[in-house]
Motif scaffolding. Structure first.
Motif, short mmCIF file in Angstrom:
data_model
loop_
_atom_site.label_atom_id
_atom_site.label_comp_id
_atom_site.label_asym_id
_atom_site.label_seq_id
_atom_site.Cartn_x
_atom_site.Cartn_y
_atom_site.Cartn_z
N ALA A 178 81.99 -77.17 -19.86
CA ALA A 178 80.50 -76.96 -19.97
C ALA A 178 79.97 -76.37 -18.59
N VAL A 179 80.74 -76.69 -17.52
CA VAL A 179 80.35 -75.90 -16.33
C VAL A 179 80.91 -74.50 -16.10
N GLN A 180 80.00 -73.68 -16.91
CA GLN A 180 80.23 -72.16 -16.98
C GLN A 180 79.01 -71.34 -17.34
N ASP A 181 79.19 -70.22 -17.20
CA ASP A 181 77.81 -69.38 -17.49
C ASP A 181 78.42 -67.96 -17.64
N GLU A 182 77.93 -67.10 -18.51
CA GLU A 182 78.35 -65.68 -18.53
C GLU A 182 77.27 -64.86 -18.94
N THR A 183 77.53 -63.59 -18.55
CA THR A 183 76.44 -62.48 -18.69
C THR A 183 77.12 -61.15 -19.01
N SER A 184 76.28 -60.31 -19.78
CA SER A 184 76.95 -59.00 -19.70
C SER A 184 76.89 -57.97 -18.58
N VAL A 185 77.68 -57.34 -18.20
CA VAL A 185 77.43 -56.39 -16.91
C VAL A 185 77.69 -55.00 -17.33
N TYR A 186 77.11 -54.04 -16.84
CA TYR A 186 77.26 -52.74 -17.10
C TYR A 186 78.32 -52.06 -15.82
N MET A 187 79.40 -51.49 -16.36
CA MET A 187 80.48 -51.13 -15.51
C MET A 187 80.35 -49.75 -14.97
N GLY A 188 79.25 -49.17 -15.58
CA GLY A 188 79.09 -47.61 -15.31
C GLY A 188 78.60 -47.40 -13.87
N HIS A 189 78.50 -48.25 -12.87
CA HIS A 189 78.11 -48.11 -11.74
C HIS A 189 79.44 -48.07 -10.70
N ARG A 190 79.72 -46.86 -9.90
CA ARG A 190 80.75 -46.55 -9.19
C ARG A 190 80.15 -46.30 -7.66
N LEU A 191 80.86 -47.09 -6.70
CA LEU A 191 80.43 -46.85 -5.35
C LEU A 191 80.22 -45.68 -4.64
N THR A 192 79.14 -45.11 -4.43
CA THR A 192 79.07 -43.64 -3.84
C THR A 192 79.13 -43.74 -2.42
N ARG A 193 79.87 -42.80 -1.65
CA ARG A 193 79.76 -42.86 -0.24
C ARG A 193 78.60 -42.01 0.21
N PRO A 194 78.02 -42.63 1.49
CA PRO A 194 77.09 -41.81 2.26
C PRO A 194 77.55 -40.16 2.11
N ALA A 195 76.80 -39.49 1.86
CA ALA A 195 76.92 -38.10 2.24
C ALA A 195 75.54 -37.33 2.29
N VAL A 196 75.77 -35.86 2.77
CA VAL A 196 74.56 -35.17 2.71
C VAL A 196 74.20 -34.45 1.62
N GLU A 197 73.12 -34.70 1.02
CA GLU A 197 72.95 -33.91 -0.38
C GLU A 197 72.22 -32.43 0.26
#
Length: 576
Positions: A303-322
Motif C-alpha cells: 500500500a505504501v506506493q504511488d504512481e504517475t504518468s510522465v512524459y519522456m519527450g524532454h531531453r537535457l539541452t546544454r546551454p548554447a548561444v542561439e
C-alpha cells in the motif's frame, strides 16, 4: 430579488452535493488501500524529467501529519520503477531545486472586490518571500485563461504584473486553463524551474456556482500537469464546500477572508518539506511517449506506493548561444537558449577570427542580464570577416550540473569595417617582433665580434711595439708597417700597425702566424711579408693563392704603397 438568489444558491449547493456523492464513491475506493503505519501520507508531488536527469518529488508524513526525516524514508527502502524497469533511487533529501509558482488569479467581477484584494495581497507576499532562483508565472481567468507574465525570477516584474490585474466579467474554465498551462509548460520546459506548483485563487460563490470547477480539480484534468495544484477559496461559513474540499485530495483549501493569507503562506512554506529523489536514466529512455513512474516502499507493504504518468519527450539541452548580434564594431549581444548563471566573465568565452591567422580579439567586459538569457560583450574593435565564438563551461541557472558543450561554435560575420594599419599590426605583430628581436641579436653579436677582434689587434700591436723597443738586440731589418684588413663578414676595414722585423707570416693558425685572420678559405700559413732594405715583399706559402691587385703572384712580389693583397676572402691594403 433575494428570493430567486436564495433558490439559485440552494440549487448550486444541491448540484455540488451531487458531485460530492460521485467523488465520495471514488474516494471510498481509494481509501481502502491506506498506507502502512509510519507513512500516513505518501504520494508523488511531481516528477521532473529531462533525460538523463530525473527528479522525483514526494511527500511523506507520519500519523500526526508531520514530515518524515529523509534518512528515515531512505532507510525504509524506497524503490523507483519506470514502467517495468527498476531504476536507481539515488540520494533522498529535502528538495532544494528552485520552484516555478504558476499563479492563477480569478479576476472576474463575480469575485467580491474585498476577496480579490486579499488574494492579490497574499500573492504579493509570496513573490516577496520567494527564493532568489524561484520563478513566477501569472495567469488570469476572466474571459478565458490568459498568461500575463512568462516565467521569471525578477520579483519586481512579478509585482508590477500583479498590480496591473483588474477585474472583468467572466468565469473559470478549468479545462481551458489546464490546456493553456500545459502548452506553456511543455513549450518552455527547458527554461522553467524543475519544481512547479499551481495556485488558483477564487472564492466560494464562484466554486459553488461552477460544479465543473470542482470536478476538474478532483479529476484527471489537472493530473496531466504533473505538478502540485491547489485552489484557494474564500468562504464565510463551513458547509458543503468544506466537505467537497476534502474529497479533492487537498486540492481545494477554504478559509475566511481574515485567515486566507496565513493559509496560503502555510502551503507554500510546506513545499520546503517535500523530499527529492535525484537520479538519472539511460539516454535510451528519451522518446515522445508517456511512461508510468512508480515510487514504492516494499518493506512497509504494497500500500505504501504511488504512481504517475510522465512524459519522456524532454531531453537535457546544454546551454548554447542561439543568436549573436554585433552593434557597431565592439559590442556583441548574445542570446542563450536558456537562463545561465556564470556567463558574467570574459574567461567563459573564446572568440577568434575564422581565417588562417586565428586572431583572438580581447573581450574587455561582460554584462549578464538579470534573467540570465542574454549577455553583452564589449570587445576590441572587429574587422570584416567571419568570427567563431565558443562557450567555456557555461552552466544552466536551473541545473548547475548542465554545462555547455565547449566544442560547439557560433559563427557570425562582420561587414563594413575594412582592414587598416591596426588590422595588420594585430595579425603580424608576433612575427614582426620575433624578426626584430632576431635582427637585434645578430647586430649585437656582430658588434661584440668586432670589439673582440679590435681588442686582439690592439694586443698584437702592443706586443709588436714592445718587441721593437729592444732594437740593439735585433740585427734583422725592420720597419713600421700598416695593414688595413677586411674580411667578407666585416663591414669596415680593421687597421693593424706594427714594427715588422724580418718577416710577418699571415694565416689562420694563431700558433704559427704573426697576423691571424678568420677565413675558412685561407690556409694556416698562407703568405709571408718580409723587409728587405727599404722594400717590403710578399710571397705565397705552400702553393697558396695570393693576388696583389688583380694579378696572381707566384714568387716574391715587391709591394707598393696602397697595394691590396687578396688571400681567400680577406683583403689587406698595405700602407708603407
Amino acid at each position: 430579488m433575494r428570493g430567486p438568489a436564495k433558490y439559485l444558491k440552494q440549487g448550486a449547493a444541491f448540484l455540488a452535493a451531487l458531485i460530492a456523492l460521485c467523488l465520495l464513491a471514488g474516494g471510498c475506493s481509494a481509501s481502502a488501500a491506506a498506507p502502512s503505519a509510519g507513512f500516513a501520507g505518501f504520494s508523488i508531488e511531481q516528477v521532473y524529467v529531462n533525460v538523463p536527469e530525473l527528479d522525483v518529488f514526494v511527500t511523506a508524513q507520519d500519523e500526526n501529519g508531520q514530515p518524515l526525516d529523509p534518512a528515515m524514508v531512505q532507510a525504509a527502502g524506497v524503490e523507483l520503477y519506470l514502467g517495468e524497469e527498476k531504476i536507481p533511487t539515488g540520494n533522498i533529501a529535502l528538495a532544494s531545486e528552485p520552484i516555478c509558482y504558476i499563479l492563477v488569479l480569478d479576476n472576474s467581477t463575480a469575485v467580491q472586490p474585498e476577496d480579490f484584494r486579499v488574494f492579490r495581497a497574499a500573492l504579493r507576499n509570496l513573490v516577496k518571500s520567494k527564493g532568489e532562483r524561484d520563478q513566477i508565472m501569472l495567469y488570469t481567468t476572466a474571459g478565458g485563461p490568459a498568461r500575463l507574465l512568462a516565467a521569471t525570477d525578477d520579483a519586481s516584474a512579478a509585482l508590477r504584473a500583479l498590480e496591473e490585474v483588474e477585474q472583468t466579467p467572466g468565469t473559470v474554465d478549468v479545462a481551458a486553463l489546464v490546456e493553456t498551462v500545459y502548452t506553456d509548460v511543455h513549450n518552455d520546459y527547458q527554461s522553467l524551474a524543475p519544481r512547479k506548483c499551481l495556485y488558483l485563487c477564487t472564492d466560494a460563490v464562484q466554486m459553488m456556482a461552477n460544479p465543473a470547477l470542482l470536478a476538474g480539480l478532483s479529476g484527471n484534468a489537472v493530473d496531466r500537469l504533473n505538478m502540485a495544484v491547489t485552489a484557494f477559496a474564500i468562504t464565510q461559513e463551513d458547509g458543503a464546500l468544506s466537505a467537497l474540499a476534502g474529497l479533492t485530495g487537498g486540492r481545494v483549501v477554504t478559509a475566511d477572508r481574515r485567515d486566507m493569507p496565513a493559509e496560503m503562506r502555510s502551503h507554500w512554506q510546506a513545499l520546503g518539506q517535500v523530499l527529492e529523489c535525484k537520479t538519472e536514466v539511460d539516454l535510451d529512455a528519451y522518446g515522445e511517449r508517456l511512461d508510468t513512474l512508480t515510487v514504492a516502499v516494499p518493506g512497509l507493504g504494497s500500500a505504501v506506493q504511488d504512481e504517475t504518468s510522465v512524459y519522456m519527450g524532454h531531453r537535457l539541452t546544454r546551454p548554447a548561444v542561439e543568436k549573436a548580434v554585433l552593434t557597431g564594431r565592439d559590442t556583441l549581444t548574445l542570446t542563450f537558449n536558456q537562463a545561465v548563471s556564470n556567463a558574467d566573465s570574459a574567461r567563459r568565452f573564446v572568440l577568434s577570427s575564422d581565417d588562417v591567422w586565428g586572431w583572438r580579439p580581447a573581450i574587455r567586459s561582460v554584462v549578464l542580464s538579470g534573467d540570465g538569457m542574454t549577455a553583452t560583450l564589449t570587445l576590441q574593435p572587429l574587422y570584416n570577416g567571419r568570427y567563431n565564438l565558443r562557450l567555456r563551461e557555461v552552466a544552466s541557472r536551473l541545473t548547475p550540473a548542465n554545462i555547455s558543450d565547449n566544442t560547439a561554435v557560433t559563427t557570425f560575420t562582420v561587414t563594413g569595417s575594412p582592414p587598416d594599419s591596426l588590422f595588420y599590426w594585430q595579425r603580424f605583430r608576433v612575427p614582426v617582433l620575433v624578426l626584430g628581436a632576431l635582427l637585434l641579436a645578430l647586430a649585437g653579436r656582430s658588434l661584440w665580434q668586432r670589439r673582440r677582434d679590435r681588442a686582439a689587434e690592439q694586443q698584437a700591436e702592443a706586443e709588436h711595439l714592445l718587441d721593437a723597443a729592444d732594437e740593439t738586440a735585433d740585427t734583422l731589418p725592420a720597419r713600421w708597417l700598416t695593414l688595413y684588413v677586411r674580411t667578407r663578414r666585416s663591414v669596415a676595414e680593421t687597421r693593424w700597425t706594427g714594427r715588422v722585423r724580418g718577416s710577418l707570416i699571415v694565416g689562420t693558425d694563431p700558433a704559427q702566424c704573426d697576423l691571424c685572420i678568420e677565413d675558412h678559405r685561407a690556409r694556416p700559413q698562407h703568405c709571408i711579408l718580409w723587409v728587405e732594405a727599404d722594400r717590403v715583399l710578399v710571397q705565397a706559402l705552400e702553393g697558396a693563392i695570393v693576388h696583389v691587385g688583380d694579378q696572381r703572384i707566384g714568387d716574391a712580389h715587391v709591394l707598393q704603397n696602397n697595394d691590396v693583397i687578396k688571400l681567400g676572402r680577406t683583403t689587406m691594403r698595405v700602407v708603407l
